[in-house]
Write an enzyme that holds these catalytic residues in place. Sequence first.
Site, PDB file in Angstrom:
ATOM      1  N   LEU A  36       2.849 -53.431   0.020  1.00 22.28           N
ATOM      2  CA  LEU A  36       3.888 -54.077   0.837  1.00 22.28           C
ATOM      3  C   LEU A  36       4.168 -53.268   2.104  1.00 22.28           C
ATOM      4  O   LEU A  36       4.617 -53.805   3.111  1.00 22.28           O
ATOM      5  CB  LEU A  36       5.175 -54.221   0.026  1.00 22.28           C
ATOM      6  N   GLY A  37       3.936 -51.976   2.013  1.00 24.26           N
ATOM      7  CA  GLY A  37       4.167 -51.131   3.183  1.00 24.26           C
ATOM      8  C   GLY A  37       4.037 -49.668   2.811  1.00 24.26           C
ATOM      9  O   GLY A  37       3.847 -49.339   1.640  1.00 24.26           O
ATOM     10  N   GLY A  39       5.308 -45.450   4.257  1.00 24.14           N
ATOM     11  CA  GLY A  39       5.921 -44.567   5.243  1.00 24.14           C
ATOM     12  C   GLY A  39       5.254 -43.222   5.146  1.00 24.14           C
ATOM     13  O   GLY A  39       4.114 -43.128   4.692  1.00 24.14           O
ATOM     14  N   ALA A  42       5.728 -42.216   1.144  1.00 24.38           N
ATOM     15  CA  ALA A  42       5.865 -43.255   0.126  1.00 24.38           C
ATOM     16  C   ALA A  42       4.883 -44.393   0.339  1.00 24.38           C
ATOM     17  O   ALA A  42       4.509 -44.703   1.471  1.00 24.38           O
ATOM     18  CB  ALA A  42       7.290 -43.800   0.144  1.00 24.38           C
ATOM     19  N   ASP A 155      18.655 -43.919   9.475  1.00 26.36           N
ATOM     20  CA  ASP A 155      17.274 -44.283   9.824  1.00 26.36           C
ATOM     21  C   ASP A 155      17.158 -45.796  10.017  1.00 26.36           C
ATOM     22  O   ASP A 155      16.209 -46.425   9.541  1.00 26.36           O
ATOM     23  CB  ASP A 155      16.324 -43.784   8.733  1.00 26.36           C
TER      24      ASP A 155
HETATM   25  P1  ADP Z   1       9.600 -44.593   3.893  1.00 30.01           P
HETATM   26  O1  ADP Z   1      10.760 -43.783   3.441  1.00 30.01           O
HETATM   27  O2  ADP Z   1       8.300 -43.927   3.560  1.00 30.01           O
HETATM   28  O3  ADP Z   1       9.688 -45.066   5.299  1.00 30.01           O
HETATM   29  P2  ADP Z   1      10.394 -47.265   3.063  1.00 30.01           P
HETATM   30  O4  ADP Z   1      11.413 -47.360   2.005  1.00 30.01           O
HETATM   31  O5  ADP Z   1      10.844 -47.511   4.462  1.00 30.01           O
HETATM   32  O6  ADP Z   1       9.622 -45.868   2.942  1.00 30.01           O
HETATM   33  O7  ADP Z   1       9.202 -48.252   2.716  1.00 30.01           O
HETATM   34  C1  ADP Z   1       8.055 -48.309   3.540  1.00 30.01           C
HETATM   35  C2  ADP Z   1       7.755 -49.771   3.872  1.00 30.01           C
HETATM   36  O8  ADP Z   1       7.482 -50.482   2.653  1.00 30.01           O
HETATM   37  C3  ADP Z   1       8.903 -50.521   4.536  1.00 30.01           C
HETATM   38  O9  ADP Z   1       8.934 -50.331   5.927  1.00 30.01           O
HETATM   39  C4  ADP Z   1       8.570 -51.967   4.150  1.00 30.01           C
HETATM   40  O10 ADP Z   1       7.549 -52.482   4.969  1.00 30.01           O
HETATM   41  C5  ADP Z   1       8.015 -51.805   2.725  1.00 30.01           C
HETATM   42  N1  ADP Z   1       9.080 -51.959   1.722  1.00 30.01           N
HETATM   43  C6  ADP Z   1       9.975 -51.022   1.349  1.00 30.01           C
HETATM   44  N2  ADP Z   1      10.841 -51.483   0.428  1.00 30.01           N
HETATM   45  C7  ADP Z   1      10.516 -52.776   0.222  1.00 30.01           C
HETATM   46  C8  ADP Z   1      11.062 -53.819  -0.598  1.00 30.01           C
HETATM   47  N3  ADP Z   1      12.111 -53.609  -1.397  1.00 30.01           N
HETATM   48  N4  ADP Z   1      10.479 -55.037  -0.551  1.00 30.01           N
HETATM   49  C9  ADP Z   1       9.416 -55.255   0.253  1.00 30.01           C
HETATM   50  N5  ADP Z   1       8.859 -54.325   1.049  1.00 30.01           N
HETATM   51  C10 ADP Z   1       9.382 -53.087   1.048  1.00 30.01           C
HETATM   52 MG    MG Z   2      10.967 -46.452   6.229  1.00 30.94          MG
END
Ligand code: ADP
Ligand code: MG
Length: 326
Positions: A36-37, A39, A42, A155
Amino acid sequence: MLDSSAMNKNGMVTTILTRIRTEPFKTFYDLVGKELGRGKFAVVKKCVEKATGNVYAAKFLRKRRKGQDCRADILNEIAMLEAAKSNPYVVELHEVYETSSEIILVLECAAGGEIFNQCVADNDEAFTEADVIRLARQILEGISFLHRNNVVHLDLKPQNILLTSAQPLGDIRIVDFGLSRRMDDKSEVREILGTPEYVAPEVLSYEPISTATDMWSIGVLTYVMLTGESPFLGQDKQETYLNISQVNVDYSQDTFQGISSLAVEFIQSLLHVDPRNRSTADDCLNHPWLNTNPHTLNPTTTPTTLEEPETSQSESEPESPDSSPE
Ligand code: ADP
Ligand code: MG
């Protein structure tokens, strides 16, 4: 070195209510589809809970980062999600698992993805001003709730604001509490750095962080959602920082074509260098722009409202909601 109390001096909370499960995650969940994504530390993957068939987003967080134990940071992220549990605009935490190397947050799945995608999209997929008004209200409801509970997100950016669905446009979910802090502490929080483009001047100048720090980011976020342009982004980090500290923003009619002057006023009420001069989340929710009838907006043609700004009661001085320092 480690602080064993509920909150250490920089606003981190490491006491959580959620039970951390140590059974294998895969016993209870199937991973499905693609990522889904992701960072910096993570990866987030879609999964299905075997017992219920419900879809969730599993955020896999590495406990060791650059040779450092970061378990406390992850516990803090969990604690911040717990603090926001009853608010519909903050992503819901379902369960937590831990392995020798990772902690897995099982989160409500926001299937519409990042608002980032629509911010940079071409015309027919981009947000209309009426869309932005609705979404900004939701973001502010969520942030107002966090701030009332002394949580600052720190953030806020288009990658951390997700949608329940993209088409039709759903509701927002605030995610990524990795940098969030509790502010009901006497000692000051100074050292956290978010993403350069969205970060407030006080973060760059190493001055105390507060709920107003989030409000700056909401100003930037609103600008990006309306115009598709990042207001402070320069050729390099240096130039971006300079643009931020000088509040070098383009409010020209060219950039804001077809967008109401109330929207511009709204953004201006947030992008003040002095945090005390910024609107609070509750000020924003009361701002005339967010209380505009969407039918009076004209999203596709030229800026009629720019010529006749007096659509609501006198609100010519939206300045200094909290100008009396304690
Ligand atoms: P990081 O702390 O590494 O930035 P995030 O929590 O922002 O991690 O998650 C990274 C990406 O994963 C987000 O920008 C989004 O695209 C995707 N993502 C995170 N949480 C969810 C969720 N609950 N449902 C769908 N996609 C998610
Ligand atoms: Mg993030």
